[in-house]
Design a protein around this motif. Structure first.
Motif, PDB file in Angstrom:
ATOM      1  N   LEU A  21     -12.768  -1.812   1.648  1.00  0.00           N
ATOM      2  CA  LEU A  21     -13.159  -0.420   1.464  1.00  0.00           C
ATOM      3  C   LEU A  21     -13.766   0.096   2.770  1.00  0.00           C
ATOM      4  CD1 LEU A  21     -14.845  -0.648  -2.045  1.00  0.00           C
ATOM      5  CD2 LEU A  21     -12.570   0.237  -1.515  1.00  0.00           C
ATOM      6  N   PRO A  22     -13.520   1.340   3.112  1.00  0.00           N
ATOM      7  CA  PRO A  22     -12.652   2.309   2.441  1.00  0.00           C
ATOM      8  C   PRO A  22     -11.183   2.044   2.727  1.00  0.00           C
ATOM      9  CG  PRO A  22     -13.648   3.325   4.364  1.00  0.00           C
ATOM     10  CD  PRO A  22     -14.249   1.947   4.251  1.00  0.00           C
ATOM     11  N   GLY A  75     -18.451  13.014   0.218  1.00  0.00           N
ATOM     12  CA  GLY A  75     -17.877  12.069   1.169  1.00  0.00           C
ATOM     13  C   GLY A  75     -18.880  11.360   2.035  1.00  0.00           C
ATOM     14  N   THR A  76     -20.179  11.513   1.776  1.00  0.00           N
ATOM     15  CA  THR A  76     -21.221  10.883   2.603  1.00  0.00           C
ATOM     16  C   THR A  76     -22.132  10.049   1.712  1.00  0.00           C
ATOM     17  OG1 THR A  76     -21.169  12.751   4.130  1.00  0.00           O
ATOM     18  CG2 THR A  76     -23.074  11.273   4.252  1.00  0.00           C
ATOM     19  N   ILE A  77     -22.295   8.771   2.065  1.00  0.00           N
ATOM     20  CA  ILE A  77     -23.124   7.838   1.300  1.00  0.00           C
ATOM     21  C   ILE A  77     -24.224   7.332   2.222  1.00  0.00           C
ATOM     22  CG2 ILE A  77     -23.175   5.682  -0.002  1.00  0.00           C
ATOM     23  CD1 ILE A  77     -20.269   6.124  -0.694  1.00  0.00           C
ATOM     24  N   MET A  78     -25.467   7.398   1.746  1.00  0.00           N
ATOM     25  CA  MET A  78     -26.630   6.955   2.514  1.00  0.00           C
ATOM     26  C   MET A  78     -27.269   5.765   1.818  1.00  0.00           C
ATOM     27  SD  MET A  78     -28.278  10.721   3.276  1.00  0.00           S
ATOM     28  CE  MET A  78     -29.503  10.054   4.403  1.00  0.00           C
ATOM     29  N   ALA A 114     -11.793   9.203  -3.754  1.00  0.00           N
ATOM     30  CA  ALA A 114     -11.408   7.915  -4.354  1.00  0.00           C
ATOM     31  C   ALA A 114     -12.177   6.763  -3.699  1.00  0.00           C
ATOM     32  CB  ALA A 114      -9.904   7.706  -4.202  1.00  0.00           C
ATOM     33  N   ASP A 115     -12.244   6.765  -2.360  1.00  0.00           N
ATOM     34  CA  ASP A 115     -12.974   5.697  -1.668  1.00  0.00           C
ATOM     35  C   ASP A 115     -14.472   5.789  -1.957  1.00  0.00           C
ATOM     36  OD1 ASP A 115     -10.692   4.643  -0.607  1.00  0.00           O
ATOM     37  OD2 ASP A 115     -10.838   5.743   1.278  1.00  0.00           O
ATOM     38  N   ALA A 116     -15.011   7.003  -1.980  1.00  0.00           N
ATOM     39  CA  ALA A 116     -16.442   7.160  -2.269  1.00  0.00           C
ATOM     40  C   ALA A 116     -16.766   6.658  -3.674  1.00  0.00           C
ATOM     41  CB  ALA A 116     -16.851   8.626  -2.122  1.00  0.00           C
ATOM     42  N   GLY A 117     -15.894   6.942  -4.646  1.00  0.00           N
ATOM     43  CA  GLY A 117     -16.137   6.454  -6.005  1.00  0.00           C
ATOM     44  C   GLY A 117     -16.108   4.943  -6.092  1.00  0.00           C
ATOM     45  N   GLN A 118     -15.165   4.313  -5.396  1.00  0.00           N
ATOM     46  CA  GLN A 118     -15.098   2.850  -5.430  1.00  0.00           C
ATOM     47  C   GLN A 118     -16.316   2.218  -4.752  1.00  0.00           C
ATOM     48  OE1 GLN A 118     -11.393   1.570  -3.781  1.00  0.00           O
ATOM     49  NE2 GLN A 118     -10.138   2.663  -5.296  1.00  0.00           N
ATOM     50  N   ILE A 119     -16.756   2.803  -3.618  1.00  0.00           N
ATOM     51  CA  ILE A 119     -17.918   2.244  -2.921  1.00  0.00           C
ATOM     52  C   ILE A 119     -19.180   2.410  -3.772  1.00  0.00           C
ATOM     53  CG2 ILE A 119     -19.394   2.528  -0.899  1.00  0.00           C
ATOM     54  CD1 ILE A 119     -16.916   3.234   0.701  1.00  0.00           C
ATOM     55  N   VAL A 120     -19.352   3.563  -4.405  1.00  0.00           N
ATOM     56  CA  VAL A 120     -20.516   3.783  -5.262  1.00  0.00           C
ATOM     57  C   VAL A 120     -20.506   2.819  -6.449  1.00  0.00           C
ATOM     58  CG1 VAL A 120     -21.554   5.427  -6.861  1.00  0.00           C
ATOM     59  CG2 VAL A 120     -20.906   6.165  -4.575  1.00  0.00           C
ATOM     60  N   GLN A 121     -19.346   2.619  -7.030  1.00  0.00           N
ATOM     61  CA  GLN A 121     -19.252   1.684  -8.154  1.00  0.00           C
ATOM     62  C   GLN A 121     -19.601   0.266  -7.717  1.00  0.00           C
ATOM     63  OE1 GLN A 121     -15.374   1.591  -9.939  1.00  0.00           O
ATOM     64  NE2 GLN A 121     -15.959   0.132 -11.552  1.00  0.00           N
ATOM     65  N   ARG A 170     -27.822   6.961  -1.881  1.00  0.00           N
ATOM     66  CA  ARG A 170     -27.949   8.387  -2.135  1.00  0.00           C
ATOM     67  C   ARG A 170     -26.675   9.079  -1.671  1.00  0.00           C
ATOM     68  NH1 ARG A 170     -34.084  10.045  -0.078  1.00  0.00           N
ATOM     69  NH2 ARG A 170     -35.240   8.874  -1.654  1.00  0.00           N
ATOM     70  N   LEU A 171     -26.283  10.134  -2.364  1.00  0.00           N
ATOM     71  CA  LEU A 171     -25.100  10.912  -2.029  1.00  0.00           C
ATOM     72  C   LEU A 171     -25.537  12.247  -1.452  1.00  0.00           C
ATOM     73  CD1 LEU A 171     -22.813  10.241  -5.133  1.00  0.00           C
ATOM     74  CD2 LEU A 171     -22.659   9.204  -2.871  1.00  0.00           C
TER      75      LEU A 171
END
Length: 552
Positions: free
Chosen positions: A100-101, A79-82, A57-64, A74-75
């Motif tokens: 966030l997160p 659970g890891t965002i670069m 959920a947090d990863a989706g909000q941060i990506v959006q 990049r994913l």
């Protein structure tokens, strides 16, 4: 300027063979391909981890949010965002302003927003969440702690203080690889929580690790907690003594048999009982007489026995004696002696401190030793090194086995193969780099030589060397103007006469015909003659420039 360059390139290309032309075309094509690739690689940003361990959920909000802001990312997994390295901190701060997160650790910033409309129960729950979050942040700052979870139970206040149950807390700690929390650090965690939570004592804090090991009992009894800590210290002392024995024996065997040819395991049991002994002993000394007493009694009678008739008459003041005659004499003798000696008293008081070695068990396995005499020698040496006492109950076992080294041999072969492959790749890279450098140097040198040849072929000599002209018959009778005459190379339809000195330099020609001696003219003639002899190409170029000026 473009026309001469095109002409020179055309001349250079016509003088090259087909293999050279193909090599030049391949080199140009490689440069045209590699240069854009290198520029693309150099301009590609380096990505660094900005967030890890996020929930979906947090990863989706941060990506959006980053997609809306146009931030590249990049994913690596769910659970890891670069993000680019130069934008890591900027993205983190921007996401923090957005809250966030959300599933991460929260502290007292939970109350920074608007709390209007919250009930008392919600406020109390938020306070407990914030307190647990702040404690988690504080404990996570320790070097040996990778992650931590804190749970605090604060019971509601009662009317009577005697009926108030105490607060309790539990801590789950994930230790970093290669790190371990010692007893002092665990106690610091328990006291930290006790000092941060109201009505919480260190005895009511339970600390465990992620492997399920109990680090702090939290029994509520100070004596039990101290006994648990004492038990841990005793176990650590036994393990330390066993490890010291293992190192000592392992060093001895490595010196005798070589490395990796023996395995040593030791177990030490210590007696932690504290004993106090008081002893009193009494030993009589016959040489030291304290007192002596001796009694001797001796008497003799004639044998007569005085007696009377029983009754009142016998007891009168003037009794009538009655004598009974008995024949013979009576002799009585008694001797008694009493001796008192001095007594030596010894009193001793002994206190045996705990931690004495009660029993030692040592097991040694050696590789490839089949000689019984050598095994016996090793056993004696090991027993003497660690102080094996069979009377105390110590046990020592030294056995010989064939070690299975297939795993290590496979690993060694794999490492050697990998090392050789890396060496070959490195050598290939250096060789390829050297070939590229040599090819470039050869190409540059050939290019300059061909350009030099093309430049020399583009100019047609119009003068012969002075020495060659001087060797011709009738050269002395030739005028200066005829020395400057030269036809074009073979292949031309008709020779073209070059202008004479009279046409180019009329003043100088007039002076020469007038035979007027002039030192400056003589010096100029010598210079022109020397220049024509040493560098005829330059003289021809000067003459061609003059001709081009006349045509204009």
């Amino acid at each position: 300027m473009i026309a001469p360059l095109r002409q020179q390139f055309t001349n250079f290309w016509q003088h090259q063979s087909n293999p050279r032309r193909m090599a030049l075309v391949g080199l140009v094509v490689a440069i045209l391909i590699l240069v854009p690739l290198f520029l693309t690689w150099a301009s590609t940003p380096t990505y660094t981890v900005a967030f890890s361990g996020l929930s979906e959920a947090d990863a989706g909000q941060i990506v959006q949010k980053m997609t809306e802001d146009g931030t590249p990312y990049r994913l690596r997994d769910s659970g890891t965002i670069m993000v680019p390295s130069d934008k890591v901190y900027e993205v983190r701060l921007q996401m923090a302003t957005e809250g966030l997160p959300q599933s991460g650790t929260v502290g007292f910033e939970l109350f920074s927003g608007n709390t209007l409309g919250m009930t008392e129960f919600t406020q109390r729950v938020n306070y407990q969440r914030a307190l647990e979050g702040e404690l988690e942040r504080t404990i996570s700052s320790m070097a040996a702690v990778a992650a931590v979870r804190v749970h605090v139970v604060t019971p509601e206040k009662t009317l009577l203080a005697g009926d108030q149950p105490p607060a309790t807390a539990s801590v789950t700690v994930q230790e970093r690889p290669g790190r371990r929390l010692d007893e002092g650090q665990v106690q610091s965690i328990t006291h930290l929580l006790a000092s941060s939570v109201e009505n919480l004592t260190p005895e009511n804090v339970v600390v465990v690790d992620t492997n399920g090991n109990m680090l702090a009992a939290g029994s509520g009894d100070g004596e039990s907690a101290s006994s648990l800590a004492q038990s841990d210290s005793q176990r650590s002392a036994e393990m330390s003594a066993a490890l010291s024995m293992q190192k000592k024996v392992q060093g001895l065997l490595d010196s005798v048999l070589g490395p990796n040819r023996s395995v040593v395991q030791a177990s030490v049991v210590m007696d932690w009982t504290k004993r106090e002994t008081t002893t009193q002993s009494f030993t009589p000394d016959p040489t030291a007489v304290r007192s002596s007493q001796k009694v001797n009694e001796t008497y003799t009678t004639d044998g007569a026995i005085i007696g009377g008739i029983p009754g009142a008459a016998t007891n009168l003041p003037t009794p009538v004696p009655t004598t009974t005659a008995v024949s013979g004499n009576t002799i009585y003798s008694r001797e008694e002696e009493t001796l008192n000696y001095e007594m030596s008293q010894v009193e001793s008081h002994e206190i045996e401190t705990p931690g004495q070695v009660e029993r030692v068990s040592l097991s040694v396995l050696v590789d490839g030793v089949t000689d019984a005499q050598q095994l016996s020698t090793l056993k004696s040496a090991v027993a003497a090194a660690v102080g094996i006492d069979e009377v105390r109950g110590d046990t020592l076992a030294v056995e010989s086995l064939a070690f299975d080294r297939s795993f290590y041999e496979d690993q060694t072969a794999e490492l050697q193969k990998s090392g050789q492959m890396n060496l070959y790749v490195q050598i290939g890279q250096y060789v390829l780099l050297g070939l590229v450098v040599i090819l470039l140097l050869w190409y540059v040198s050939r290019l300059f030589r061909n350009l030099r040849l093309a430049s020399s072929e583009a100019w047609t000599p119009v003068l012969k060397p002075v020495a060659e002209m001087a060797a011709l018959p009738g050269m002395n009778s030739m005028s200066t103007g005829s020395m400057m005459t030269q036809s074009l190379p073979m292949g031309s339809e008709s020779p073209i006469q070059l202008p004479t000195v009279e046409q180019l330099m009329p003043e100088m020609a007039a002076r020469m015909h007038a035979q007027v001696p002039n030192p400056e003219d003589e010096q100029m003639q010598r210079v022109v003659a020397r220049l024509a002899e040493e560098s005829p190409a330059n003289v021809a170029e000067i003459i061609q420039l003059w001709l081009s000026e006349d045509e204009k």
